[in-house]
Motif scaffolding. Sequence first.
Motif, PDB file in Angstrom:
ATOM      1  N   LYS A   1     -14.944  -1.333   9.236  1.00 38.42           N
ATOM      2  CA  LYS A   1     -14.559  -0.071  10.113  1.00 38.42           C
ATOM      3  C   LYS A   1     -13.050  -0.454  10.490  1.00 38.42           C
ATOM      4  CE  LYS A   1     -15.838   2.642  14.171  1.00 38.42           C
ATOM      5  NZ  LYS A   1     -15.857   4.130  13.311  1.00 38.42           N
TER       6      LYS A   1
ATOM      7  N   GLU B   1     -10.714  -0.015   7.301  1.00 41.82           N
ATOM      8  CA  GLU B   1     -10.770   1.401   6.836  1.00 41.82           C
ATOM      9  C   GLU B   1      -9.786   2.213   7.950  1.00 41.82           C
ATOM     10  OE1 GLU B   1     -14.788   3.038   6.573  1.00 41.82           O
ATOM     11  OE2 GLU B   1     -15.287   1.412   5.045  1.00 41.82           O
ATOM     12  N   GLU B   2      -9.759   1.901   9.139  1.00 40.98           N
ATOM     13  CA  GLU B   2      -9.236   3.049   9.791  1.00 40.98           C
ATOM     14  C   GLU B   2      -8.111   2.488  10.899  1.00 40.98           C
ATOM     15  OE1 GLU B   2     -12.558   3.955  12.746  1.00 40.98           O
ATOM     16  OE2 GLU B   2     -13.636   4.960  10.998  1.00 40.98           O
TER      17      GLU B   2
ATOM     18  N   SER C   1      -8.175   4.908   5.142  1.00 41.20           N
ATOM     19  CA  SER C   1      -7.701   6.285   5.283  1.00 41.20           C
ATOM     20  C   SER C   1      -6.341   6.486   5.495  1.00 41.20           C
ATOM     21  CB  SER C   1      -8.383   6.653   6.754  1.00 41.20           C
ATOM     22  OG  SER C   1     -10.101   6.688   6.435  1.00 41.20           O
TER      23      SER C   1
END
Length: 322
Positions: A272, A275-276, A317
């Motif tokens: 997480k 990715e973020e 992302s």
Amino acid sequence: MKVTLVMLDGVQALDVAAPLDVFAEANRFLPKKDHYQTTLVGERPDGVTSSSGMDFKVHYDYLNFHADSDLLLVAGGPRYQDYRPAAALADWLNLHARRAKRFGAICNGVFLLGHARLLDGREITTHWDHAERLVAQFPSSIVRPDKIFVRDGNLFTCGGVSAGIDLCLALVAEDWGHELALKVAKRLIVYIRRDGGQSQYSPYLAVGPDQDSLVARVLKYVTDHITEPLSIEEIADAVGVSRRTFSRAFAKHAHVTPSVFVDQVRIDFARKLLEETDVPLKTVAFRCGFNTAEKMRLIFSRQLDTTPKAYRERFRSPAPDA
């Protein structure tokens, strides 16, 4: 791009739908002259009934299909590992696969390729539950049971059911580049490529509906104390199980050891963050309880067959204004 999708009675519906949808979505971004043109081929001209009862209308039965293919794929089905195709079908499949530029199978459709004498010396995979059977039936092949999909030259095989999406995205990427495959993946709301093998499950899948189960209690404690060292003895005390029986009882329900489970929870937290956010790898490692970036890298490599840096590069992302 001429695609031939071979399917028999008892086919898994998603083994048919996944390639059709991936190639149809790719066609949205391709000029008409480059479209994937998919032909459905069955045993009989009147169609195919899937394992779920869904009926598919085929364009041809195999005896009346003579065209060459850029890609020939065989869809799988729950009982295909026990299926013995007629000699005429096996010969037809052998001929058309060898004439195709690329060929392959989804899930245990690979058994049909084996009966068509197409697997000798080739590296392949299938659904994890059928891997031992595949080895036993076709010992001259090289089975990789933990791979999501495998390419061996012009032969492509993949694991179970939804892995057909992974395989077809890889084919689209090979044909038209990573960017187009990424667009298709986003439209289907799937990863462009899932890292790790079929045995890499999220720890949350082991919890089940009973939130007071041993696994659920362990998950809650590990989540609440993710930055701490978390010894097995400490976790056993926290969830009220004797230290002597904890590891055995936990493994019985979660199907992994407590230490592997803790690593999986840490990896999910790290995913997480990777990715973020753009926080440094050292910070990610500290926040997830790995302590050092090197330890995080070793566990990522062991469980996901990738590195945290490579994972971030693939799944980070984009910024809102990108």
